[in-house]
Design an enzyme around this catalytic site. Structure first.
Site, short mmCIF file in Angstrom:
data_model
loop_
_atom_site.label_atom_id
_atom_site.label_comp_id
_atom_site.label_asym_id
_atom_site.label_seq_id
_atom_site.Cartn_x
_atom_site.Cartn_y
_atom_site.Cartn_z
CG HIS A 158 -8.34 14.74 -1.54
ND1 HIS A 158 -7.32 14.77 -2.46
CD2 HIS A 158 -8.88 13.50 -1.63
CE1 HIS A 158 -7.25 13.61 -3.09
NE2 HIS A 158 -8.20 12.81 -2.61
CG ASN A 213 -12.16 11.49 -4.50
OD1 ASN A 213 -13.11 12.28 -4.48
ND2 ASN A 213 -10.95 11.84 -4.89
N GLY A 272 -13.49 8.52 -8.25
CA GLY A 272 -12.17 9.15 -8.34
C GLY A 272 -11.13 8.62 -7.37
CB CYS A 324 -0.93 0.00 1.22
SG CYS A 324 -1.86 1.54 1.40
CG HIS A 375 -6.58 9.51 0.70
ND1 HIS A 375 -6.75 8.23 0.20
CD2 HIS A 375 -6.83 10.35 -0.34
CE1 HIS A 375 -7.06 8.30 -1.08
NE2 HIS A 375 -7.13 9.58 -1.43
CG HIS A 385 -4.19 3.95 3.46
ND1 HIS A 385 -3.20 3.21 4.09
CD2 HIS A 385 -4.57 4.90 4.36
CE1 HIS A 385 -2.99 3.68 5.32
NE2 HIS A 385 -3.82 4.72 5.49
P1 5GP Z 1 -7.64 9.74 -4.56
O1 5GP Z 1 -7.64 9.91 -6.06
O2 5GP Z 1 -7.44 8.29 -4.19
O3 5GP Z 1 -8.80 10.37 -3.86
O4 5GP Z 1 -6.38 10.55 -4.04
C1 5GP Z 1 -5.09 10.08 -4.15
C2 5GP Z 1 -4.20 11.28 -4.15
O5 5GP Z 1 -2.88 10.87 -3.84
C3 5GP Z 1 -4.14 12.01 -5.49
O6 5GP Z 1 -4.55 13.36 -5.32
C4 5GP Z 1 -2.67 11.90 -5.90
O7 5GP Z 1 -2.19 13.08 -6.52
C5 5GP Z 1 -1.98 11.64 -4.58
N1 5GP Z 1 -0.78 10.87 -4.67
C6 5GP Z 1 -0.54 9.77 -5.45
N2 5GP Z 1 0.69 9.27 -5.23
C7 5GP Z 1 1.27 10.09 -4.30
C8 5GP Z 1 2.55 10.09 -3.67
O8 5GP Z 1 3.42 9.25 -3.91
N3 5GP Z 1 2.79 11.09 -2.77
C9 5GP Z 1 1.85 12.05 -2.47
N4 5GP Z 1 2.19 12.99 -1.57
N5 5GP Z 1 0.61 12.07 -3.03
C10 5GP Z 1 0.34 11.10 -3.94
ZN ZN Z 2 -2.45 1.36 3.57
#
Ligand code: 5GP
Ligand code: ZN
Length: 123
Positions: free
Chosen positions: A101, A86, A92, A8, A99, A97
Site C-alpha cells: 500500500h 499487511n 488486516g 486470485c 501487495h 497475494h
Molecule cells: P489488504 O487488506 O489485503 O492489505 O489490502 C487489500 C486491498 O485491496 C484493500 O485496500 C482493498 O480496498 C483493495 N481491493 C480489494 N478488491 C479490489 C479490487 O477489485 N480492485 C482494487 N483496485 N483494489 C481492491
Molecule cells: Zn495472485
C-alpha cells in the site's frame, strides 16, 4: 510469467486490470476503497501469498520491486507517504497475494486520531 492461481483477485488484476503504472514484473493500481487521498497498491506479477514469502523473489527482483514502489509514489507526486504491507488476516490482510500500500496526500485516519488524542491531552 510465474504461475498465477485462477482464483486470485490480484492475479486477475495483473492479467486484465487497469493500471496507473506498469513496470517489468509489477503493476500499480488505485485502491478500490481508498484510505487516504492517494492510495495505490503495488502488485507483483509473481504470486506469493504474503510478505512472509518474500524470499521467493530473486534478490534483484525484490530490489526492483522496492524501487518500483518508490518510483510509483514519486510519479504520483508524493514526497511524504506511508508504505504498508499487511501480513496475515489478524494484521488486516484480506487479499492473499503480496501487495504494497502507498498512502499519502494528506492527513490519514490514524494521524487524525493521534492529533485528536494530543489535543485532548493538552486540555
Ligand atoms: P489488504 O487488506 O489485503 O492489505 O489490502 C487489500 C486491498 O485491496 C484493500 O485496500 C482493498 O480496498 C483493495 N481491493 C480489494 N478488491 C479490489 C479490487 O477489485 N480492485 C482494487 N483496485 N483494489 C481492491
Ligand atoms: Zn495472485
Amino acid at each position: 510469467m510465474p504461475s498465477q492461481p485462477d482464483e486470485c483477485l490480484f492475479c486477475s488484476i495483473v492479467r486484465n486490470g487497469t493500471y496507473v503504472r506498469q513496470g517489468k514484473g509489477f503493476v500499480a493500481v488505485a485502491d478500490i476503497n481508498p484510505q487516504a487521498p492517494v492510495h495505490l497498491l503495488v502488485i507483483p506479477e509473481r504470486h506469493v501469498d504474503s510478505f512472509r514469502e518474500i524470499g521467493e523473489f530473486p534478490a534483484r527482483e525484490a530490489k526492483r520491486m522496492l524501487e518500483f514502489v518508490a518510483d510509483t509514489a514519486r510519479e504520483a507526486g508524493l514526497t511524504d507517504y506511508k508504505v504498508q504491507v499487511n501480513v496475515g488476516p489478524t494484521a488486516g490482510q484480506t487479499v492473499f497475494h503480496l501487495h504494497w500500500h502507498i498512502l499519502g496526500g494528506g492527513p490519514q485516519p490514524l494521524e487524525d486520531q493521534a492529533h485528536a488524542a494530543t489535543a485532548v491531552a493538552e486540555l
